[in-house]
Design a protein around this motif. Structure first.
Motif, PDB file in Angstrom:
ATOM      1  N   ARG A   1      -4.065  -0.776  -7.403  1.00 12.72           N
ATOM      2  CA  ARG A   1      -6.303  -0.358  -7.928  1.00 12.72           C
ATOM      3  C   ARG A   1      -5.910   0.721  -6.344  1.00 12.72           C
ATOM      4  NH1 ARG A   1      -6.414  -4.065  -3.539  1.00 12.72           N
ATOM      5  NH2 ARG A   1      -4.452  -5.585  -3.251  1.00 12.72           N
ATOM      6  N   LEU A   2      -7.550   0.986  -5.953  1.00 13.85           N
ATOM      7  CA  LEU A   2      -7.904   0.587  -4.434  1.00 13.85           C
ATOM      8  C   LEU A   2      -8.077  -0.168  -3.382  1.00 13.85           C
ATOM      9  CD1 LEU A   2     -10.682   3.419  -5.471  1.00 13.85           C
ATOM     10  CD2 LEU A   2      -8.567   4.061  -4.898  1.00 13.85           C
ATOM     11  N   PRO A   3      -7.038   0.170  -2.181  1.00 14.05           N
ATOM     12  CA  PRO A   3      -7.487  -0.603  -1.216  1.00 14.05           C
ATOM     13  C   PRO A   3      -8.946  -0.960  -0.376  1.00 14.05           C
ATOM     14  CG  PRO A   3      -6.643   1.268  -0.441  1.00 14.05           C
ATOM     15  CD  PRO A   3      -6.842   1.805  -1.761  1.00 14.05           C
ATOM     16  N   SER A   4      -8.778  -2.281   0.182  1.00 14.26           N
ATOM     17  CA  SER A   4      -9.935  -2.562   0.249  1.00 14.26           C
ATOM     18  C   SER A   4     -10.078  -2.146   1.841  1.00 14.26           C
ATOM     19  CB  SER A   4     -10.011  -4.634   0.730  1.00 14.26           C
ATOM     20  OG  SER A   4      -9.591  -5.032   1.472  1.00 14.26           O
TER      21      SER A   4
ATOM     22  N   SER B   1     -12.964  19.514  -0.775  1.00 14.61           N
ATOM     23  CA  SER B   1     -11.831  20.004  -0.793  1.00 14.61           C
ATOM     24  C   SER B   1     -10.878  18.531   0.476  1.00 14.61           C
ATOM     25  CB  SER B   1     -11.519  21.021  -0.492  1.00 14.61           C
ATOM     26  OG  SER B   1     -12.168  21.606   1.421  1.00 14.61           O
ATOM     27  N   ASN B   2     -11.607  18.015   1.508  1.00 12.15           N
ATOM     28  CA  ASN B   2     -10.935  16.832   2.568  1.00 12.15           C
ATOM     29  C   ASN B   2     -11.076  15.878   2.038  1.00 12.15           C
ATOM     30  OD1 ASN B   2     -13.677  16.236   2.843  1.00 12.15           O
ATOM     31  ND2 ASN B   2     -13.392  16.504   4.680  1.00 12.15           N
ATOM     32  N   LEU B   3     -11.342  15.685   0.641  1.00 12.94           N
ATOM     33  CA  LEU B   3     -11.387  13.848  -0.127  1.00 12.94           C
ATOM     34  C   LEU B   3     -10.905  13.882  -0.895  1.00 12.94           C
ATOM     35  CD1 LEU B   3     -13.272  11.237   0.129  1.00 12.94           C
ATOM     36  CD2 LEU B   3     -15.230  12.719  -1.523  1.00 12.94           C
ATOM     37  N   GLY B   4      -9.390  12.420  -0.440  1.00  7.66           N
ATOM     38  CA  GLY B   4      -8.450  11.987  -1.681  1.00  7.66           C
ATOM     39  C   GLY B   4      -8.149  10.444  -1.473  1.00  7.66           C
ATOM     40  N   PHE B   5      -7.340   9.976  -2.272  1.00 11.92           N
ATOM     41  CA  PHE B   5      -6.950   8.170  -1.566  1.00 11.92           C
ATOM     42  C   PHE B   5      -5.447   8.093  -1.869  1.00 11.92           C
ATOM     43  CE2 PHE B   5      -7.615   9.996  -6.410  1.00 11.92           C
ATOM     44  CZ  PHE B   5      -6.287   8.977  -6.799  1.00 11.92           C
ATOM     45  N   ARG B   6      -5.184   6.445  -1.899  1.00 11.73           N
ATOM     46  CA  ARG B   6      -3.585   6.377  -1.329  1.00 11.73           C
ATOM     47  C   ARG B   6      -4.745   4.767  -2.558  1.00 11.73           C
ATOM     48  NH1 ARG B   6      -0.987   5.822   3.675  1.00 11.73           N
ATOM     49  NH2 ARG B   6      -2.147   7.715   3.954  1.00 11.73           N
ATOM     50  N   VAL B   7      -2.931   4.339  -2.616  1.00 14.55           N
ATOM     51  CA  VAL B   7      -3.389   3.219  -3.969  1.00 14.55           C
ATOM     52  C   VAL B   7      -3.192   1.922  -3.487  1.00 14.55           C
ATOM     53  CG1 VAL B   7      -3.126   5.038  -5.658  1.00 14.55           C
ATOM     54  CG2 VAL B   7      -1.674   3.519  -5.513  1.00 14.55           C
TER      55      VAL B   7
ATOM     56  N   ILE C   1       0.829  -1.247  -0.052  1.00 13.14           N
ATOM     57  CA  ILE C   1       0.419  -0.324   0.163  1.00 13.14           C
ATOM     58  C   ILE C   1       0.824   1.019  -0.255  1.00 13.14           C
ATOM     59  CG2 ILE C   1      -0.537   0.264   2.376  1.00 13.14           C
ATOM     60  CD1 ILE C   1      -3.085   0.616   1.696  1.00 13.14           C
ATOM     61  N   ALA C   2       0.501   2.502  -0.970  1.00 10.61           N
ATOM     62  CA  ALA C   2       1.352   3.734  -0.251  1.00 10.61           C
ATOM     63  C   ALA C   2       1.164   4.005   0.782  1.00 10.61           C
ATOM     64  CB  ALA C   2       0.389   4.668  -1.641  1.00 10.61           C
ATOM     65  N   ARG C   3       2.330   4.659   0.993  1.00 10.42           N
ATOM     66  CA  ARG C   3       2.397   5.323   2.108  1.00 10.42           C
ATOM     67  C   ARG C   3       2.518   6.104   2.344  1.00 10.42           C
ATOM     68  NH1 ARG C   3       8.820   5.538   2.951  1.00 10.42           N
ATOM     69  NH2 ARG C   3       8.427   5.939   5.092  1.00 10.42           N
ATOM     70  N   ALA C   4       1.499   6.857   0.910  1.00 12.38           N
ATOM     71  CA  ALA C   4       1.438   8.667   1.334  1.00 12.38           C
ATOM     72  C   ALA C   4       0.474   8.786   0.186  1.00 12.38           C
ATOM     73  CB  ALA C   4       2.404   9.340   0.928  1.00 12.38           C
TER      74      ALA C   4
ATOM     75  N   PRO D   1      -1.755  16.089  -1.088  1.00 16.01           N
ATOM     76  CA  PRO D   1      -2.678  15.028  -1.130  1.00 16.01           C
ATOM     77  C   PRO D   1      -3.697  15.360  -2.611  1.00 16.01           C
ATOM     78  CG  PRO D   1      -2.489  15.218   0.519  1.00 16.01           C
ATOM     79  CD  PRO D   1      -1.639  16.371   0.806  1.00 16.01           C
ATOM     80  N   VAL D   2      -3.753  15.253  -3.899  1.00 14.24           N
ATOM     81  CA  VAL D   2      -5.169  15.668  -4.408  1.00 14.24           C
ATOM     82  C   VAL D   2      -6.572  15.466  -3.830  1.00 14.24           C
ATOM     83  CG1 VAL D   2      -5.397  12.727  -5.557  1.00 14.24           C
ATOM     84  CG2 VAL D   2      -5.551  15.223  -7.026  1.00 14.24           C
ATOM     85  N   VAL D   3      -7.185  16.288  -4.259  1.00 19.82           N
ATOM     86  CA  VAL D   3      -8.649  16.070  -3.077  1.00 19.82           C
ATOM     87  C   VAL D   3      -9.756  16.873  -4.564  1.00 19.82           C
ATOM     88  CG1 VAL D   3      -7.929  16.362  -1.308  1.00 19.82           C
ATOM     89  CG2 VAL D   3      -8.207  18.631  -1.846  1.00 19.82           C
ATOM     90  N   HIS D   4     -11.010  16.832  -4.528  1.00 22.37           N
ATOM     91  CA  HIS D   4     -11.763  16.973  -4.758  1.00 22.37           C
ATOM     92  C   HIS D   4     -12.075  16.061  -5.728  1.00 22.37           C
ATOM     93  CE1 HIS D   4     -12.470  21.104  -3.682  1.00 22.37           C
ATOM     94  NE2 HIS D   4     -11.555  21.726  -3.841  1.00 22.37           N
ATOM     95  N   VAL D   5     -11.291  14.563  -5.833  1.00 21.39           N
ATOM     96  CA  VAL D   5     -11.896  13.178  -6.626  1.00 21.39           C
ATOM     97  C   VAL D   5     -12.651  12.755  -6.546  1.00 21.39           C
ATOM     98  CG1 VAL D   5      -8.832  13.622  -7.204  1.00 21.39           C
ATOM     99  CG2 VAL D   5      -9.346  12.291  -4.879  1.00 21.39           C
ATOM    100  N   SER D   6     -13.656  12.285  -7.260  1.00 22.06           N
ATOM    101  CA  SER D   6     -13.921  11.585  -7.195  1.00 22.06           C
ATOM    102  C   SER D   6     -13.983   9.319  -6.566  1.00 22.06           C
ATOM    103  CB  SER D   6     -15.517  11.120  -7.732  1.00 22.06           C
ATOM    104  OG  SER D   6     -15.271  10.562  -9.004  1.00 22.06           O
ATOM    105  N   TRP D   7     -14.977   8.557  -6.301  1.00 15.35           N
ATOM    106  CA  TRP D   7     -14.780   7.346  -6.296  1.00 15.35           C
ATOM    107  C   TRP D   7     -14.099   6.998  -7.885  1.00 15.35           C
ATOM    108  CZ3 TRP D   7     -16.017   2.643  -7.890  1.00 15.35           C
ATOM    109  CH2 TRP D   7     -15.510   1.554  -8.000  1.00 15.35           C
ATOM    110  N   ALA D   8     -15.367   7.615  -9.085  1.00 19.99           N
ATOM    111  CA  ALA D   8     -14.420   7.425 -10.503  1.00 19.99           C
ATOM    112  C   ALA D   8     -13.340   7.804 -10.695  1.00 19.99           C
ATOM    113  CB  ALA D   8     -15.549   7.410 -11.376  1.00 19.99           C
ATOM    114  N   ASP D   9     -12.890   8.753 -10.329  1.00 21.86           N
ATOM    115  CA  ASP D   9     -11.848   9.645 -10.786  1.00 21.86           C
ATOM    116  C   ASP D   9     -10.065   8.522 -10.069  1.00 21.86           C
ATOM    117  OD1 ASP D   9     -13.050  11.622 -11.591  1.00 21.86           O
ATOM    118  OD2 ASP D   9     -12.639  12.658  -9.817  1.00 21.86           O
ATOM    119  N   ALA D  10     -10.612   8.216  -9.108  1.00 21.53           N
ATOM    120  CA  ALA D  10      -9.376   7.314  -8.320  1.00 21.53           C
ATOM    121  C   ALA D  10      -9.329   6.254  -9.533  1.00 21.53           C
ATOM    122  CB  ALA D  10     -10.114   7.267  -6.696  1.00 21.53           C
TER     123      ALA D  10
END
Length: 260
Positions: free
Chosen positions: A134-137, A250-256, A41-44, A115-124
């Motif tokens: 991939r997105l982690p479970s 503005s507070n929603l991002g993701f890691r891979v 999993i990505a550290r950041a 962190p990248v923000v303003h991204v939807s689940w589909a964007d991620a």
């Protein structure tokens, strides 16, 4: 992303969930035994620089870019009432014209290290498809996030009008790492995971769970810079929340993650 930016998590069994969640509607319990295969999993979280490489290579436009607006916390804006509609139930949020990952508060530029923000689940998901990740479970995310450091980047002061510091995220690689080497797994920005949301968890041991097959909401994990004990309190590894997959803020991002 480079291999050294990933944390290798060995296979094993851990106790997932919590019985003392501050928001019963989140469905943190029951505590249950989960066995996971090895993964990395990505550290950041994915940064603006990472996402820019993807957007430049593919021409991808996020949901917020196509919509022409997204949601930002009023305290991040120099003039929160100018052309920005408040959300009735949570008036500290504003629908900001032009807000997206390139311009997190409606004007830019975004900080490459944040962190990248303003991204939807589909964007991620689109970023993952491009980057062979991939997105982690939810279970993978929770195992890697624990234990959380003692000083997550969360709201300090009185919410929502009395912050001790200027509200907003900080650099994705900053602060104290947890035992697995992850930065800001709790606090900073909420993180999309792969699972659909449910509050109904079986108490039996599970192997590599991936969440329900059906459902309209997705799980976000970890809390954000807006979490505080008096308001959100969702800044620990077991914390979770249901989110519409098209949501951007503005507070929603993701890691891979990567399967080993």
């Amino acid at each position: 992303m480079k291999a050294e930016l990933f944390a290798a998590i060995p296979s094993g069994t851990f106790r997932m969930g919590a019985e003392d969640g501050p928001h019963p509607e989140d469905g943190e319990g029951p505590v249950r035994s989960v066995s996971l295969s090895a993964f990395s999993i990505a550290r950041a979280t994915v940064t603006n620089a990472d996402f820019r490489a993807f957007a430049d290579a593919t021409g991808y436009l996020t949901d917020a870019e196509r919509a022409g607006q997204s949601f930002a916390f009023a305290g991040q804006l120099s003039d929160p009432d100018r052309h920005n509609a408040a959300v009735a139930a949570t008036p500290w949020w504003r629908a900001v014209s032009g807000a997206n990952w390139r311009a997190p508060i409606g004007d830019g530029p975004s900080d490459p290290s944040f962190p990248v923000v303003h991204v939807s689940w589909a964007d991620a998901q689109a970023y993952c498809d491009w980057s062979a990740t991939r997105l982690p479970s939810e279970a993978e995310w929770e195992r890697a996030a624990a234990p959380a450091p003692d000083n997550p980047h969360i709201w300090r002061g009185q919410f929502p009008g009395g912050p001790d510091n200027v509200p907003g995220p900080v650099a994705a690689i900053s602060g104290q790492e947890n035992r697995h080497g992850l930065y800001h797994a709790c606090g900073n920005v909420w993180e999309w995971v792969a699972d659909r949301f449910t509050r109904l968890h079986g108490p039996r041991p599970a192997r590599d769970p991936t969440g329900p097959l059906n459902g309209t909401s997705r799980v976000v994990k970890g809390g954000s810079f807006l979490c505080c004990p008096s308001y959100c309190a969702r800044f620990r590894p077991s914390s979770r929340r249901a989110e519409h997959p098209g949501a951007t803020a503005s507070n929603l991002g993701f890691r891979v993650a990567i399967s080993n």
